[in-house]
Scaffold this motif. Structure first.
Motif, PDB file in Angstrom:
ATOM      1  N   GLY A  46       4.679 -43.053  21.169  1.00  0.00           N
ATOM      2  CA  GLY A  46       4.617 -43.628  19.947  1.00  0.00           C
ATOM      3  C   GLY A  46       5.103 -45.101  20.107  1.00  0.00           C
ATOM      4  N   ILE A  47       5.768 -45.518  21.115  1.00  0.00           N
ATOM      5  CA  ILE A  47       6.649 -46.815  21.281  1.00  0.00           C
ATOM      6  C   ILE A  47       5.860 -47.422  22.168  1.00  0.00           C
ATOM      7  N   GLN A  48       5.198 -48.436  22.060  1.00  0.00           N
ATOM      8  CA  GLN A  48       4.364 -49.344  23.003  1.00  0.00           C
ATOM      9  C   GLN A  48       4.857 -50.662  23.057  1.00  0.00           C
ATOM     10  N   ASN A  49       4.866 -51.247  24.091  1.00  0.00           N
ATOM     11  CA  ASN A  49       5.506 -52.680  24.366  1.00  0.00           C
ATOM     12  C   ASN A  49       4.688 -53.744  23.712  1.00  0.00           C
ATOM     13  N   SER A  50       4.580 -53.735  22.167  1.00  0.00           N
ATOM     14  CA  SER A  50       3.625 -54.778  21.600  1.00  0.00           C
ATOM     15  C   SER A  50       4.338 -56.157  21.705  1.00  0.00           C
ATOM     16  N   GLY A  51       5.610 -56.308  22.500  1.00  0.00           N
ATOM     17  CA  GLY A  51       5.809 -57.685  22.793  1.00  0.00           C
ATOM     18  C   GLY A  51       5.136 -58.261  23.922  1.00  0.00           C
ATOM     19  N   LEU A  52       4.965 -57.378  24.992  1.00  0.00           N
ATOM     20  CA  LEU A  52       3.957 -57.833  25.956  1.00  0.00           C
ATOM     21  C   LEU A  52       2.699 -58.196  25.643  1.00  0.00           C
ATOM     22  N   GLY A  53       2.131 -57.269  24.532  1.00  0.00           N
ATOM     23  CA  GLY A  53       0.886 -57.279  23.874  1.00  0.00           C
ATOM     24  C   GLY A  53       0.686 -58.903  23.281  1.00  0.00           C
ATOM     25  N   LEU A  54       1.707 -59.210  22.597  1.00  0.00           N
ATOM     26  CA  LEU A  54       1.864 -60.594  21.880  1.00  0.00           C
ATOM     27  C   LEU A  54       1.490 -61.653  22.856  1.00  0.00           C
ATOM     28  N   ILE A  55       2.433 -61.588  23.812  1.00  0.00           N
ATOM     29  CA  ILE A  55       2.398 -62.468  25.149  1.00  0.00           C
ATOM     30  C   ILE A  55       1.044 -62.760  25.774  1.00  0.00           C
ATOM     31  N   LEU A  56       0.373 -61.734  26.004  1.00  0.00           N
ATOM     32  CA  LEU A  56      -0.967 -61.643  26.501  1.00  0.00           C
ATOM     33  C   LEU A  56      -1.836 -62.140  25.412  1.00  0.00           C
ATOM     34  N   ILE A  57      -1.587 -62.137  24.175  1.00  0.00           N
ATOM     35  CA  ILE A  57      -2.697 -62.477  23.067  1.00  0.00           C
ATOM     36  C   ILE A  57      -2.746 -64.048  23.061  1.00  0.00           C
ATOM     37  N   PHE A  58      -1.184 -64.387  23.047  1.00  0.00           N
ATOM     38  CA  PHE A  58      -1.026 -65.994  22.990  1.00  0.00           C
ATOM     39  C   PHE A  58      -1.531 -66.711  24.507  1.00  0.00           C
ATOM     40  N   ASN A  59      -1.356 -65.727  25.666  1.00  0.00           N
ATOM     41  CA  ASN A  59      -1.708 -66.422  27.007  1.00  0.00           C
ATOM     42  C   ASN A  59      -3.161 -66.492  27.052  1.00  0.00           C
ATOM     43  N   PHE A  60      -3.921 -65.396  26.702  1.00  0.00           N
ATOM     44  CA  PHE A  60      -5.393 -65.351  26.933  1.00  0.00           C
ATOM     45  C   PHE A  60      -6.496 -64.981  25.895  1.00  0.00           C
ATOM     46  N   PHE A  61      -5.734 -64.891  24.723  1.00  0.00           N
ATOM     47  CA  PHE A  61      -6.781 -64.766  23.723  1.00  0.00           C
ATOM     48  C   PHE A  61      -6.598 -65.756  22.463  1.00  0.00           C
ATOM     49  N   ASP A  62      -5.817 -67.144  22.766  1.00  0.00           N
ATOM     50  CA  ASP A  62      -5.596 -67.944  21.774  1.00  0.00           C
ATOM     51  C   ASP A  62      -5.161 -67.491  20.439  1.00  0.00           C
ATOM     52  N   GLY A  63      -4.127 -66.703  20.423  1.00  0.00           N
ATOM     53  CA  GLY A  63      -3.631 -66.096  19.239  1.00  0.00           C
ATOM     54  C   GLY A  63      -4.620 -65.489  18.279  1.00  0.00           C
ATOM     55  N   LEU A  64      -5.785 -64.661  18.778  1.00  0.00           N
ATOM     56  CA  LEU A  64      -6.572 -64.433  17.838  1.00  0.00           C
ATOM     57  C   LEU A  64      -5.969 -63.362  16.649  1.00  0.00           C
ATOM     58  N   GLY A  65      -6.446 -63.833  15.482  1.00  0.00           N
ATOM     59  CA  GLY A  65      -5.549 -63.522  14.358  1.00  0.00           C
ATOM     60  C   GLY A  65      -5.661 -62.071  14.246  1.00  0.00           C
ATOM     61  N   GLY A  66      -6.641 -61.344  14.250  1.00  0.00           N
ATOM     62  CA  GLY A  66      -6.552 -59.825  14.044  1.00  0.00           C
ATOM     63  C   GLY A  66      -5.618 -59.040  15.294  1.00  0.00           C
ATOM     64  N   MET A  67      -5.840 -59.533  16.458  1.00  0.00           N
ATOM     65  CA  MET A  67      -5.213 -58.991  17.501  1.00  0.00           C
ATOM     66  C   MET A  67      -3.557 -59.328  17.307  1.00  0.00           C
ATOM     67  N   ALA A  68      -3.151 -60.546  16.830  1.00  0.00           N
ATOM     68  CA  ALA A  68      -2.008 -61.006  16.828  1.00  0.00           C
ATOM     69  C   ALA A  68      -1.279 -60.148  15.862  1.00  0.00           C
ATOM     70  N   MET A  69      -1.888 -59.942  14.450  1.00  0.00           N
ATOM     71  CA  MET A  69      -1.694 -59.300  13.571  1.00  0.00           C
ATOM     72  C   MET A  69      -1.335 -57.855  13.802  1.00  0.00           C
ATOM     73  N   ILE A  70      -2.080 -57.238  14.493  1.00  0.00           N
ATOM     74  CA  ILE A  70      -1.731 -55.744  15.007  1.00  0.00           C
ATOM     75  C   ILE A  70      -0.550 -55.690  15.885  1.00  0.00           C
ATOM     76  N   ALA A  71      -0.444 -56.465  16.764  1.00  0.00           N
ATOM     77  CA  ALA A  71       0.566 -56.346  17.733  1.00  0.00           C
ATOM     78  C   ALA A  71       1.941 -56.937  17.119  1.00  0.00           C
ATOM     79  N   ALA A  72       1.956 -57.754  16.174  1.00  0.00           N
ATOM     80  CA  ALA A  72       3.231 -58.236  15.467  1.00  0.00           C
ATOM     81  C   ALA A  72       3.745 -57.356  14.322  1.00  0.00           C
ATOM     82  N   TRP A  73       2.637 -56.387  13.803  1.00  0.00           N
ATOM     83  CA  TRP A  73       3.282 -55.226  12.752  1.00  0.00           C
ATOM     84  C   TRP A  73       3.619 -54.113  13.569  1.00  0.00           C
ATOM     85  N   TRP A  74       2.727 -53.815  14.666  1.00  0.00           N
ATOM     86  CA  TRP A  74       3.215 -52.711  15.316  1.00  0.00           C
ATOM     87  C   TRP A  74       4.707 -52.920  15.936  1.00  0.00           C
TER      88      TRP A  74
END
Length: 306
Positions: free
Chosen positions: A250-278
């Protein structure tokens, strides 16, 4: 296209660099608690380790895709869910497992293996899962990430701080023992402070779109925690291992997810919102369930009897 798919989180390159440093320092703090003995536990008691990794690497992605196909959220949100499921276990799981009175050694082993495995598995899993999401073809140009570039990023963010932390513990054990707790507190404080600043900078977007991800993250995290629990219990593991695997799943490294989102997906809103709230919610859920289990240790015996 859903409006959230067009949202871009306010985040500049300087902030991204700081987030990279925060995550690397957080992992460095975790590595100060790691020893090669933790990895040798795989040979001594392979069943619990194999079940725990299967829960993270097989069960969680399967549950994630099932939830996406049932709920059918906006595509960018679904991609965020897939990326979170493809990330390794989170750094706070070890403390939560310890707080719950569960098998902390197993937790450290699972976190270590899943984190190191993420160097290869996170890009591969996300690439595979994203192809199963209806409508993701519209984002083909966005999600076709250079695997070599992502691998390089993950190597820098995961492997380097872990090697440095474990090397410091091996070479200077007394010094490491003195700084381990302060480094852990400092790294978590810095990371939470960064999250607070990021939330403040994007407060309006959160107000406007949190309702789209709030319940979805709760369901996703609930499935991960309960799925891991029942999967381990179905495999007749010891109760302390069952609880550890539940929290690890149940505990996933969403911090890594956020970094990948901003590095490779231009901070795509839905992805970033999911990772941040997770990242926020899994702290609440993990410590809530850990506190409950700590206050009900007698139920371990009841779990063993069932």
């Amino acid at each position: 296209m859903n409006p959230i798919d067009a949202v871009r989180i306010n985040f500049n390159p300087d902030q991204l660099f700081l987030l990279n440093i925060c995550l690397a320092f957080l992992l460095f703090g975790v590595a100060l608690d790691l020893r090669l003995d933790h990895f040798r536990e795989i040979l001594k008691s392979p069943k619990s380790t194999i079940i725990g990794l299967s829960s993270q690497w097989i069960l969680l992605p399967a549950l994630t895709i099932s939830l996406i196909l049932i709920v059918q959220p906006p595509v960018s949100i679904a991609l965020g869910m897939a990326l979170v499921a493809a990330c390794p276990g989170g750094n706070v799981s070890n403390y939560a497992v310890h707080l719950a009175g569960a098998n902390a050694a197993l937790s450290v082993t699972l976190t270590s293996i899943s984190t190191l495995g993420a160097i290869l598995l996170t890009p591969l899993y996300f690439s595979w899962l994203s192809q199963l999401i209806p409508g993701s073809e519209a984002y083909a140009g966005t999600i076709q990430v250079d695997s070599g570039q992502m691998l390089s990023t993950i190597l820098q963010l995961i492997l380097v701080p872990i090697v440095l932390g474990m090397g410091l513990r091996w070479r200077f054990p007394e010094f490491t023992a003195k700084i381990r707790r302060p480094v852990g507190i400092l790294s978590m404080t810095i990371f939470l402070g960064f999250v607070f600043v990021a939330v403040y900078a994007n407060f309006q977007q959160i107000v406007d779109y949190l309702h789209l991800v709030f319940l979805l993250v709760l369901m996703h995290n609930f499935l991960a925690l309960t799925g891991g629990y029942w999967f381990a219990r179905w495999n007749k593991l010891p109760p302390a291992d069952i609880r550890a695997i539940s929290i690890e799943t149940g505990i996933q490294n969403s911090g890594l997810g956020l970094i990948l989102i901003f590095n490779f997906f231009d901070g795509l809103g839905g992805m970033a919102m999911i990772a941040a709230w997770w990242g926020i919610w899994h702290l609440i859920s993990a410590f809530s369930i850990a506190t409950w289990w700590r206050r009900h240790p007698q139920e371990i015996g009841q779990e063993a009897a069932l």
